[in-house]
Design a protein around this motif. Structure first.
Motif, PDB file in Angstrom:
ATOM      1  N   GLY A 390       0.779  -1.240   0.000  1.00 61.50           N
ATOM      2  CA  GLY A 390       0.000   0.000   0.000  1.00 61.50           C
ATOM      3  C   GLY A 390       0.803   1.279   0.000  1.00 61.50           C
ATOM      4  O   GLY A 390       1.913   1.352   0.520  1.00 61.50           O
ATOM      5  N   VAL A 391       0.206   2.299  -0.629  1.00 60.53           N
ATOM      6  CA  VAL A 391       0.795   3.638  -0.680  1.00 60.53           C
ATOM      7  C   VAL A 391      -0.197   4.590  -0.028  1.00 60.53           C
ATOM      8  O   VAL A 391      -1.353   4.638  -0.425  1.00 60.53           O
ATOM      9  N   ILE A 414       7.525   6.661   6.520  1.00 59.46           N
ATOM     10  CA  ILE A 414       6.953   7.579   5.523  1.00 59.46           C
ATOM     11  C   ILE A 414       6.674   8.939   6.145  1.00 59.46           C
ATOM     12  O   ILE A 414       5.918   9.735   5.605  1.00 59.46           O
ATOM     13  N   LYS A 415       7.301   9.202   7.300  1.00 60.45           N
ATOM     14  CA  LYS A 415       7.051  10.483   7.966  1.00 60.45           C
ATOM     15  C   LYS A 415       7.775  11.613   7.276  1.00 60.45           C
ATOM     16  O   LYS A 415       7.565  12.764   7.582  1.00 60.45           O
ATOM     17  N   TYR A 424       8.749   4.042  -4.106  1.00 61.75           N
ATOM     18  CA  TYR A 424       7.523   4.390  -3.396  1.00 61.75           C
ATOM     19  C   TYR A 424       7.104   5.806  -3.776  1.00 61.75           C
ATOM     20  O   TYR A 424       5.932   6.080  -4.024  1.00 61.75           O
ATOM     21  N   TYR A 425       8.094   6.695  -3.856  1.00 57.30           N
ATOM     22  CA  TYR A 425       7.770   8.092  -4.169  1.00 57.30           C
ATOM     23  C   TYR A 425       7.225   8.226  -5.596  1.00 57.30           C
ATOM     24  O   TYR A 425       6.287   8.981  -5.830  1.00 57.30           O
ATOM     25  N   CYS A 948      18.320   5.915   0.405  1.00 60.09           N
ATOM     26  CA  CYS A 948      17.080   5.121   0.429  1.00 60.09           C
ATOM     27  C   CYS A 948      17.200   3.916  -0.504  1.00 60.09           C
ATOM     28  O   CYS A 948      16.640   2.847  -0.240  1.00 60.09           O
ATOM     29  N   GLY A 949      17.943   4.089  -1.602  1.00 60.68           N
ATOM     30  CA  GLY A 949      18.178   2.958  -2.504  1.00 60.68           C
ATOM     31  C   GLY A 949      18.988   1.875  -1.816  1.00 60.68           C
ATOM     32  O   GLY A 949      18.729   0.676  -1.971  1.00 60.68           O
ATOM     33  N   ALA A 950      19.989   2.294  -1.019  1.00 56.45           N
ATOM     34  CA  ALA A 950      20.807   1.319  -0.291  1.00 56.45           C
ATOM     35  C   ALA A 950      19.952   0.579   0.736  1.00 56.45           C
ATOM     36  O   ALA A 950      20.105  -0.627   0.939  1.00 56.45           O
ATOM     37  N   VAL A 951      19.026   1.312   1.364  1.00 53.88           N
ATOM     38  CA  VAL A 951      18.124   0.671   2.337  1.00 53.88           C
ATOM     39  C   VAL A 951      17.246  -0.371   1.629  1.00 53.88           C
ATOM     40  O   VAL A 951      17.057  -1.490   2.115  1.00 53.88           O
TER      41      VAL A 951
END
Length: 1093
Positions: A390-391, A414-415, A424-425, A948-951
């Motif tokens: 979900g988004v 997502i805060k 996701y973005y 974020c890509g590494a995560v």
């Protein structure tokens, strides 16, 4: 006074930035209006900048610099689980979040000015800083050739994901803090500096070797929308609109002229539908190399990738580039001019700009292309939500417990935009504009445009006011304000729609089937929902069903309720065979149909559920094969035709074959539908291989359409004047190459046919380039390759190749060599050749070897070539389980000069991972875990997207808990006293004991700064110390932690208000004592020299 401003304690209506790119030294001057008395600390954002001195109203001010995001978790920490990291990272980002009144740079107001502040008088802050070899935020492109910087085409531009302006000068880096700007840049005389607002003047220095560009932006703008590009640009003033200027790198002017010649039409379109002038006094487009993203919109200027430029000979790139231009312009209105109140209102801006961009597409490319695009976007978001769970468009953060966490199914928080996965973005933006379209369905387009007009006119009135900050807030959009505006304009209540799609995540999954009851002349429709799988939700509300009968097309609206499955729909026509009457279609057309295929008892031709895509849904509907065939032939909606093509793959019959062939021959059918039909036909032919009669599928059709009448194996000279037939001509051979005979090989005549197309290809008389066409011919060759059959284990060498493969390889080699001499546009042919070679390797025809790809992946090649080569290396790493190549890729992620390529490698590794958390692999070892942990912990602090890509990659490889390949920590056993048993705890960390010493003096620091509700240190240390408690793995511990945190906040706030005056002077006295900030999240302490005075 709203709370947020209160948190910060000041507003900044004016900023001026002066940067000299010669010495990389700059200064910023902020004009600040205190909004609270006792403002003794001012927090700003700044990353990588070295701050030399800070003066407030010409008095020296002490400052502390502390950036917890540099190193998220302590380097000594043996902690390796992702849950821990994500929480720590979210805490670190919040600790410097300007929307919460925080920042990396904390400036102390000198005591001489306290009285001045208490009277709420203006402060002027003057900051001197320098920028040494920035790793992010500004990207330098310096080609390694001879000559001066300008001759080499060296340039620099600002880039970043979301609010990243703090990377190149100190500011309040928030989308909700507006101010007017004065920008000055001193550069080499041969260079041009392009920035926001109007160029007031350019001043040369005395020696004429440098010049300074002065820009003024009088419209209040957030720091995050400020940008800069400097280079030896060629300048083109738009011939249709003189206030628009285009910039490109040397020698690309002819391409720039052609590419931008269309832009004025986009302006006209937006101004017309929004009935509002373009908000800024000028607009600048800059085309640069090594772009961070293809399109980046900033106030009054947009930065584009230079790869979007094209000449009039290029067909395929033209619509894509125009779409980029239109997208950037839509964001000028909503995103730059109108900004957002807070991160949870982002969906409104992305939704509106995406929605009006869609309207532009509908007008420019037609309704078919528009509906196709909506369907494509809908499929993307549905697939993503079902995969990840979900988004959420409008995240609302409660203060507390686990169940309030809106995205507990995700491995990131997502805060905050900086903790979001890039994928996701992108999906978030896609969902936002689809939801805007749902709102339009509900209130009508007319009202929708009125709402936008209202937002824009309020904002433009506000923007022309001299500084009155409460006026400027009209330039910020919030979810509640937007919804209020909708209900005022339309008078409709769209709350249920918002609750369904904006305040909660998930899509709807329908399963439908039907039966026709002849006695009652009723269609019994059964619709089930799956709302238990991850990423789904329950839908209650209206659902439109369209039934095509012999008498015409009828729309019915069903009410989907809690548990109703069956719906009865009355039918109009008793089935009438005998009378030969034309059948009326949806669009009023009347056609003759051959009705022999249909069921003699029923008048139904086909049924469609939710034809207008007015629910975010996935529909699986069962109807007979003849119904799908009628739908494909006679339904005039492209989405319906595509659905039927997809469904017909399951019905390999001569009737399906005929329906598909008819579509291919129909010139007035939408070209994308015909392209999809090619691939479906190939699948059907393969399923019917034993009964197929005649030549291979599509061959006779292709010969008839594109080959010489006299000599059918020679293709006509290229003429791409009709784009529809051009797209068909380049797709058909690619689909034909997928045909297989009884032995599962590609038929010899198909291969010969494709090789002949390549051999006789003649583009001399064509006014368009055939580079995309030739690239697709190579893709066709690659599609024809089947796995090699090895005879008594002989090793494949280039000497004993299968003769067909030898022909293919010779063509590929010839093309690659030709490309070196005469490169094609965007090197499309090299890209296809590299992919084809990897296909040959994977099918065992040529020895599997990554060296060729590694040489093509080196820096210096065109970016598309590099990405294609890297994709092959990623694939090789997975198939051959090569540790060496994985190391080579990881090394490239850390050292490659181009941010986009580094990001791309990470996302390719995530999509095609060498191993996953559920599989055992020799590649998975402790060293790799450490390497990736280091990468996301401290190696990517200069680029949010990269981190974020590494995560994402870490999550794909190791999951949320401690990676399985690590040895168990020393404290392996945890006694669970409640349940009286010992549990092996995978998430525990060895230095729990050290947890208490890790944050020295966090209590004192809390007192030091009474002005911020959350001091970054206290905030993080609290978060981490909670996480480091050795608790039972599982839910209870987490709830405890959140609950505690919640209370902690409350206490602190109360405390603050109650003792405000009492503490006012205490805290100031305390501030005079020298102290150093040391943050658990960064492990660095910065002591500014003036503190100990």
């Amino acid at each position: 006074m709203n709370k947020k401003k209160g948190d910060k304690g000041f507003e900044s209506p004016r900023k001026s930035v002066v940067v000299s790119l010669y010495s990389r030294i700059g200064f910023v001057e902020l004009t600040i209006f205190p909004t609270v008395t006792n403002l003794n600390r001012i927090k700003l954002n700044s990353k990588q900048c070295r701050i030399y001195r800070v003066r407030i109203n010409d008095l020296e001010a002490a400052f502390i610099y502390n950036d917890p995001t540099l190193e998220v978790c302590h380097s000594e920490s043996k902690q390796r689980n992702l849950n821990y990291f994500s929480n720590a990272y979210a805490a670190a980002v919040s600790a410097v979040d300007p929307d919460a009144g925080n920042g990396e740079l904390c400036i102390k107001v000198p005591s001489e000015l306290w009285k001045h502040v208490d009277e709420l008088k203006v402060l002027k802050i003057h900051i001197n800083f320098s920028l040494d070899q920035p790793k992010g935020g500004l990207h330098f492109v310096v080609p390694s050739v001879e000559g001066s910087m300008a001759e080499r085409g060296a340039h620099v531009f600002s880039c970043g994901y979301q609010n990243s302006t703090r990377f190149w000068f100190p500011c309040v880096d928030s989308y909700s803090e507006l101010c007017t700007w004065k920008l000055e840049f001193t550069v080499d005389a041969a260079m041009v500096a392009v920035s926001n607002g109007d160029l007031v003047e350019t001043v040369y220095t005395h020696d004429m070797r440098k010049k300074t560009f002065h820009y003024m932006l009088t419209i209040p703008t957030a720091a995050s929308n400020i940008s800069l590009a400097i280079g030896p640009f060629e300048i083109l003033v738009d011939p249709y609109m003189h206030e628009v200027t285009h910039f490109c790198l040397p020698q690309l002017l002819p391409l720039l002229k052609h590419t931008t010649s269309y832009l004025h039409e986009v302006f006209e379109f937006y101004e017309e539908i929004l009935t509002c002038r373009y908000p800024y006094s000028c607009f600048k487009t800059v085309f640069i190399d090594e772009a961070y993203v293809e399109v980046a919109a900033y106030a009054s200027m947009s930065i584009f990738s230079t790869n979007l430029l094209h000449s009039a000979m290029i067909i395929d790139e033209t619509p894509l580039t125009r779409r980029c231009l239109a997208q950037s312009l839509a964001q000028q209105f909503f995103g730059c001019f109108i900004s957002r109140m807070s991160w949870s209102d982002e969906w409104v801006l992305k939704g509106i700009s995406g929605y009006i961009y869609g309207l532009w597409m509908k007008k420019t490319f037609g309704v078919n292309e528009y509906r196709h695009w909506i369907k494509e976007e809908l499929d993307k978001i549905v697939a993503y939500e079902l995969k990840t769970g979900g988004v959420l468009l409008h995240p609302i953060f409660g203060g507390g417990k686990e169940k309030d966490n809106p995205a507990s199914h995700l491995h990131f928080s997502i805060k905050h935009p900086h903790t979001l996965s890039w994928e996701y973005y992108t999906m978030f933006q896609c969902k936002a504009h689809l939801v805007m379209r749902l709102i339009e369905n509900r209130i009508s387009m007319e009202f929708m445009l009125q709402v936008f007009n209202k937002l824009l006119s309020l904002a433009s009135t506000a923007s022309s006011q001299k500084f009155q900050s409460h006026m400027w807030s009209q330039m910020l959009v919030s979810t509640s304000g937007f919804l209020k505006s909708i209900s005022n304009v339309s008078g409709k209540d769209i709350q249920p729609l918002i609750k369904q799609w904006v305040d909660q995540s998930g899509v709807v999954k329908f399963y439908g089937s039907f039966a026709f009851n002849r006695k009652r002349n009723v269609l019994e429709l059964e619709i089930k929902q799956d709302y238990t799988s991850p990423g789904t939700q329950k839908y209650v509300g209206p659902l439109k069903v369209t039934v095509q009968e012999l008498d015409g097309s009828f729309n019915h609206t069903l009410q989907i309720e809690e548990n109703s499955l069956k719906h009865d729909i009355p039918c109009h026509s008793k089935s009438r065979r005998n009378k030969k009457k034309k059948i009326p279609l949806m669009n009023g057309e009347e056609v003759d149909m051959d009705l022999s295929a249909m069921d003699a008892d029923s008048p139904l031709l086909w049924i469609r559920i939710d034809p207008d895509m007015s629910v975010l849904r996935k529909v699986e509907f069962e109807q007979a094969d003849f119904m799908w065939q009628y739908q494909l032939r006679y339904e005039r909606d492209v989405v319906a035709q595509q659905e039927s093509i997809l469904a017909l793959e399951k019905f390999p019959t001569p009737a399906s074959r005929l329906a598909l062939t008819d579509i291919l021959e129909q010139e007035q059918c939408f070209y994308r539908v015909r392209m999809a039909a090619c691939f479906c036909l190939a699948k059907i032919a393969n399923s019917m291989v034993s009964t197929w009669t005649g030549p291979p599928a599509m061959k006779s059709l292709f010969t008839r359409m594109f080959c010489c009448k006299t000599c059918p194996n020679i293709v006509k000279t290229n003429n791409f004047m009709s784009f529809q037939s051009y797209f068909l001509q380049k797709t058909m051979p690619v689909a034909m190459a997928l045909l297989r005979d009884v032995h599962n090989l590609c038929p010899k005549e198909v291969l010969t046919f494709i090789l002949d197309l390549i051999k006789y290809n003649d583009n001399r008389k064509n006014k368009f380039s055939d580079n995309y066409y030739r690239a697709e011919m190579i893709d066709a060759l690659a599609n024809s390759v089947t796995p090699a059959v090895s005879v008594n284990n002989e090793v494949r060498t280039l000497d004993n190749l299968n003769p067909d493969v030898r022909l293919i390889l010779e063509e590929i080699t010839r093309f690659l060599n030709m490309e070196k001499l005469l490169p094609s546009y965007r090197h499309t042919i090299t890209v296809s050749c590299l992919r084809a070679i990897r296909v040959l390797q994977k099918n065992g025809h040529v020895p599997s070897d990554p060296t060729l790809f590694k040489s093509y992946a080196e820096y210096g090649h065109f970016v598309d070539i590099r990405v294609a080569a890297l994709e092959a290396v990623v694939d090789y790493t997975k198939v051959d389980r090569s540790y060496e190549e994985l190391q080579w890729l990881l090394n490239m992620i850390q050292t490659d000069p181009v941010p986009y390529v580094r990001h791309k490698i990470l996302s390719m590794l995530t999509k095609n991972p060498p191993f996953t958390k559920s599989t055992e692999s020799p590649l998975c070892n402790e060293a790799l875990v450490d390497q990736l942990w280091k990468l996301m912990n401290s190696g990517t602090s200069h680029d949010w997207r990269l981190r974020c890509g590494a995560v994402d990659l870490y999550f794909t490889l190791f999951g949320l808990s401690r990676p399985s390949c690590l040895p168990l920590p020393e404290l392996g056993l945890v006694l669970n006293l409640k349940e009286k048993k010992a549990v092996l705890n995978p998430t525990i960390i060895p230095e729990v004991v050290a947890g208490s010493q890790e944050f020295p003096g966090s209590q004192d620091e809390e007192e030091v700064d009474m002005d911020t509700v959350h001091d970054s240190q206290a905030f993080i240390s609290h978060h981490l110390s909670m996480l480091e408690r050795p608790s039972t793995p599982g839910r209870r511990a987490r709830e405890h932690h959140h609950h505690h945190h919640h209370e902690h906040k409350k206490k602190k706030k109360k405390h603050k208000h109650k003792h405000k005056h009492k503490h006012k002077h205490d805290s100031r006295d305390k501030d005079k004592e020298p102290f150093a900030f040391s943050s658990p999240a960064s492990g660095r302490s910065v002591r500014s020299p003036s503190l100990s005075d």
